[in-house]
Design a protein around this motif. Sequence first.
Motif, mmCIF file in Angstrom:
data_model
loop_
_atom_site.group_PDB
_atom_site.id
_atom_site.type_symbol
_atom_site.label_atom_id
_atom_site.label_comp_id
_atom_site.label_asym_id
_atom_site.label_seq_id
_atom_site.Cartn_x
_atom_site.Cartn_y
_atom_site.Cartn_z
ATOM 1 N N LEU A 1 7.475 6.969 8.583
ATOM 2 C CA LEU A 1 7.828 7.273 7.201
ATOM 3 C C LEU A 1 9.081 8.148 7.130
ATOM 4 C CD1 LEU A 1 7.370 7.310 4.169
ATOM 5 C CD2 LEU A 1 5.726 9.172 4.499
ATOM 6 N N VAL A 2 9.124 9.191 7.944
ATOM 7 C CA VAL A 2 10.301 10.065 7.947
ATOM 8 C C VAL A 2 11.552 9.254 8.280
ATOM 9 C CG1 VAL A 2 11.388 12.023 9.102
ATOM 10 C CG2 VAL A 2 8.974 12.142 8.455
ATOM 11 N N LYS A 3 11.451 8.374 9.277
ATOM 12 C CA LYS A 3 12.593 7.536 9.653
ATOM 13 C C LYS A 3 12.994 6.606 8.512
ATOM 14 C CE LYS A 3 14.049 4.013 12.993
ATOM 15 N NZ LYS A 3 13.616 3.187 14.164
ATOM 16 N N ASP B 1 3.346 19.145 10.230
ATOM 17 C CA ASP B 1 2.511 19.292 11.416
ATOM 18 C C ASP B 1 1.108 18.735 11.234
ATOM 19 O OD1 ASP B 1 4.567 20.516 12.748
ATOM 20 O OD2 ASP B 1 3.855 22.561 12.411
ATOM 21 N N ALA B 2 0.725 18.415 9.995
ATOM 22 C CA ALA B 2 -0.654 17.988 9.751
ATOM 23 C C ALA B 2 -0.711 17.138 8.495
ATOM 24 C CB ALA B 2 -1.557 19.224 9.603
ATOM 25 N N GLY B 3 -1.900 16.594 8.217
ATOM 26 C CA GLY B 3 -2.150 15.938 6.944
ATOM 27 C C GLY B 3 -2.030 14.429 6.948
ATOM 28 N N LEU B 4 -2.128 13.869 5.741
ATOM 29 C CA LEU B 4 -2.103 12.427 5.522
ATOM 30 C C LEU B 4 -0.939 12.007 4.627
ATOM 31 C CD1 LEU B 4 -5.929 11.900 4.793
ATOM 32 C CD2 LEU B 4 -4.758 11.812 6.989
ATOM 33 N N HIS B 5 -0.087 12.943 4.250
ATOM 34 C CA HIS B 5 1.052 12.646 3.388
ATOM 35 C C HIS B 5 2.161 13.635 3.678
ATOM 36 C CE1 HIS B 5 -0.707 15.999 1.080
ATOM 37 N NE2 HIS B 5 0.552 16.214 0.719
ATOM 38 N N TYR C 1 1.006 8.157 3.942
ATOM 39 C CA TYR C 1 1.336 7.250 5.045
ATOM 40 C C TYR C 1 0.127 6.852 5.875
ATOM 41 C CZ TYR C 1 1.184 11.725 7.548
ATOM 42 O OH TYR C 1 0.793 12.953 8.036
ATOM 43 N N ALA C 2 -0.964 7.608 5.796
ATOM 44 C CA ALA C 2 -2.079 7.388 6.719
ATOM 45 C C ALA C 2 -2.653 5.982 6.590
ATOM 46 C CB ALA C 2 -3.174 8.437 6.486
ATOM 47 N N GLY C 3 -2.772 5.475 5.366
ATOM 48 C CA GLY C 3 -3.368 4.158 5.157
ATOM 49 C C GLY C 3 -2.359 3.037 5.024
ATOM 50 N N VAL C 4 -1.112 3.269 5.471
ATOM 51 C CA VAL C 4 -0.053 2.284 5.286
ATOM 52 C C VAL C 4 0.494 1.832 6.644
ATOM 53 C CG1 VAL C 4 2.117 1.767 4.089
ATOM 54 C CG2 VAL C 4 0.586 3.544 3.191
ATOM 55 N N PRO C 5 0.403 0.553 6.998
ATOM 56 C CA PRO C 5 0.968 0.067 8.266
ATOM 57 C C PRO C 5 2.469 0.336 8.344
ATOM 58 C CG PRO C 5 -0.477 -1.592 7.295
ATOM 59 C CD PRO C 5 -0.294 -0.523 6.266
ATOM 60 N N GLU C 6 2.988 0.468 9.571
ATOM 61 C CA GLU C 6 4.376 0.864 9.756
ATOM 62 C C GLU C 6 5.354 -0.132 9.147
ATOM 63 O OE1 GLU C 6 5.531 2.291 13.621
ATOM 64 O OE2 GLU C 6 3.544 3.121 14.007
ATOM 65 N N ASP C 7 5.060 -1.438 9.217
ATOM 66 C CA ASP C 7 5.998 -2.396 8.637
ATOM 67 C C ASP C 7 6.046 -2.273 7.119
ATOM 68 O OD1 ASP C 7 3.378 -3.370 8.425
ATOM 69 O OD2 ASP C 7 4.032 -5.455 8.384
ATOM 70 N N ARG D 1 0.820 -1.208 0.000
ATOM 71 C CA ARG D 1 0.000 0.000 0.000
ATOM 72 C C ARG D 1 0.855 1.259 0.000
ATOM 73 N NH1 ARG D 1 -4.135 -1.097 4.818
ATOM 74 N NH2 ARG D 1 -2.588 -2.658 5.419
ATOM 75 N N ALA D 2 2.137 1.099 0.283
ATOM 76 C CA ALA D 2 3.045 2.245 0.287
ATOM 77 C C ALA D 2 3.187 2.757 -1.159
ATOM 78 C CB ALA D 2 4.410 1.821 0.820
ATOM 79 N N PHE D 3 3.104 4.058 -1.396
ATOM 80 C CA PHE D 3 2.816 5.129 -0.441
ATOM 81 C C PHE D 3 1.583 5.862 -0.955
ATOM 82 C CE2 PHE D 3 7.349 4.352 0.118
ATOM 83 C CZ PHE D 3 7.383 4.160 1.488
ATOM 84 N N LEU D 4 0.484 5.097 -1.032
ATOM 85 C CA LEU D 4 -0.750 5.618 -1.588
ATOM 86 C C LEU D 4 -1.410 6.585 -0.615
ATOM 87 C CD1 LEU D 4 -2.080 2.264 -3.042
ATOM 88 C CD2 LEU D 4 -0.968 4.108 -4.295
ATOM 89 N N SER D 5 -2.037 7.612 -1.170
ATOM 90 C CA SER D 5 -2.668 8.643 -0.352
ATOM 91 C C SER D 5 -4.089 8.233 0.016
ATOM 92 C CB SER D 5 -2.693 9.962 -1.117
ATOM 93 O OG SER D 5 -3.336 10.963 -0.383
ATOM 94 N N GLY D 6 -4.500 8.517 1.231
ATOM 95 C CA GLY D 6 -5.856 8.216 1.670
ATOM 96 C C GLY D 6 -5.877 7.803 3.120
ATOM 97 N N PRO D 7 -7.041 7.846 3.767
ATOM 98 C CA PRO D 7 -7.136 7.497 5.185
ATOM 99 C C PRO D 7 -7.088 5.997 5.409
ATOM 100 C CG PRO D 7 -9.309 7.979 4.322
ATOM 101 C CD PRO D 7 -8.343 8.252 3.199
#
Length: 541
Positions: free
Chosen positions: A445-447, A463-467, A516-522, A171-177
Amino acid sequence: MPPQSLRRRKTALLALALERTAPVTLQQQLCEQLREIILAGRLPPGARLPSSRALAAELGCSRNTVVTAFDQLLSEGYLEGQAGSGTYVCRVLPEELLGVAPPAEADSASSEVSGGTAGPRLAGRAAAIVDLSRRDRDRHRPAPGPAQGPAQGPAAVPAPNPAQAPGETLRAFLSGPETNDFPFDVWGRLYARIWRRPADRLLQLDSAAGMQSLRAAIAGYLRAYRGLQCDWRQVIVTTGAQAAIGLATQMLLEPGDAVWIEEPGYVGLRGPLLATGAKLVPVPLDGEGISVAAGARLAPKARAAVVTPSHHYPLGTTLTLARRLELLEWAREADAWILEDDYDSEYRYAGRPLASLQGLAAGRGEAGRVIYVGTFSKVLFPSIRIGYLVVPEALVEPLTAGQAALGAMPSALVQPVLAGFIEEGYFATHVRRMRRLYAARQAALVKAVRTHLDDLLTVTPDDAGLHVMAGLKAPLAARLGDQGAARVAAAAGIGVVPLANFFHGPATRQGLMLGYAGVPEDEIDRGARRLGEALRTAMGS
């Protein structure tokens, strides 16, 4: 390329025809016809186009017309080229990146738009609207695997080694909740409670502005959390943010009226504006947000400005207080409207949520200039298709009547359920939970980018958002650019969106939008690693 081969490719383009009396510009006509030829396969991937000078001579138009059309198709991802080596059809077209196979033949509507004789006659602005639809297709579907067939032409982007092609599409790095964590059990109970034995009033058409219970719930939420000054009567429920913008502009603008839009900016809002016959005026951004001074130079008497002041899409810029006051002052002097698109204001991870522009205007006695636009698609789930307007009192009656006349009222099935979801506190609870989840995913994601892509991309927390918007470091920018990088990512099963897609005109900067919002950390970490490997392979490093 041998001269005869070049003549054959030029001959394929001789079917182009530009009409000086058509309602669209020569540049637009050329863009549309070249795009259709490419999608129909009459110009295959990797095919070299004639030079702009040669094509201009064939068509009897200025070279600038051809150059501008080429630039537009380059920014859309249909063409690619390098200085001194010519212009080529992209090996992987935008429709293929989004999993949409181009049609073998143009359909009747598009053939009419592009100057053909079959099919219905569309309005002149239909071509631009169809083009926007193509450029703004669903960004949430998985990216396809590697394209088949060898690349042709020196500007083609090398594909990753098929032996290394991934078997898993992330799912990386598709935009969406994130929708997997939505409380559907709660939603289902509310739905069953309301509709198992519905009250008679729910079975009749309510006000065209929406059900009072939902309008009141929205108004209460906006007053408490976004600082709006409004009564429930000022809320008009729509079938999404685009419908809200479409309703407002259809009722307030005349064909040909100039409208400021942010450059770059959200492509989806341009369709409703074009449908009204508005003249779109792209206004550049700087570190403080939309440049009011630049807008005043480009179109001082524009009738409206559409802005995302709390969190610009896609750059993430926040419109400063000084710039907000400047925008309000311009609107007062120009007798213009401001449409405030507050599409993801709920998801702010540092500090208190910023006050809305509508609230600031109301505090200065200028609320009659600002129309506030909101949506639940980013907060809950995309298919809910519920948005809303908060309009000045003088506009409540005409816009409600306009929605009734256009027959665009949202369904009554969802409205009472959403009203209960808000009134009973579930909405606020859900937002708090998702805010924590998204903040953690953004940090991951930043890491991951700094770990696996530090030599290619630069990224800073938002500071905000989904991407986040990642900048391209010099080697990647020079070798592939953001559109080339997006094609390589798609071939590796990774979905990213190039910043070039958000420009109305030629792109003036590069970047990659990473959701990143809809993508699990792994998956975030695996996706960053795979993206880095694919880009380095494509660059030959």
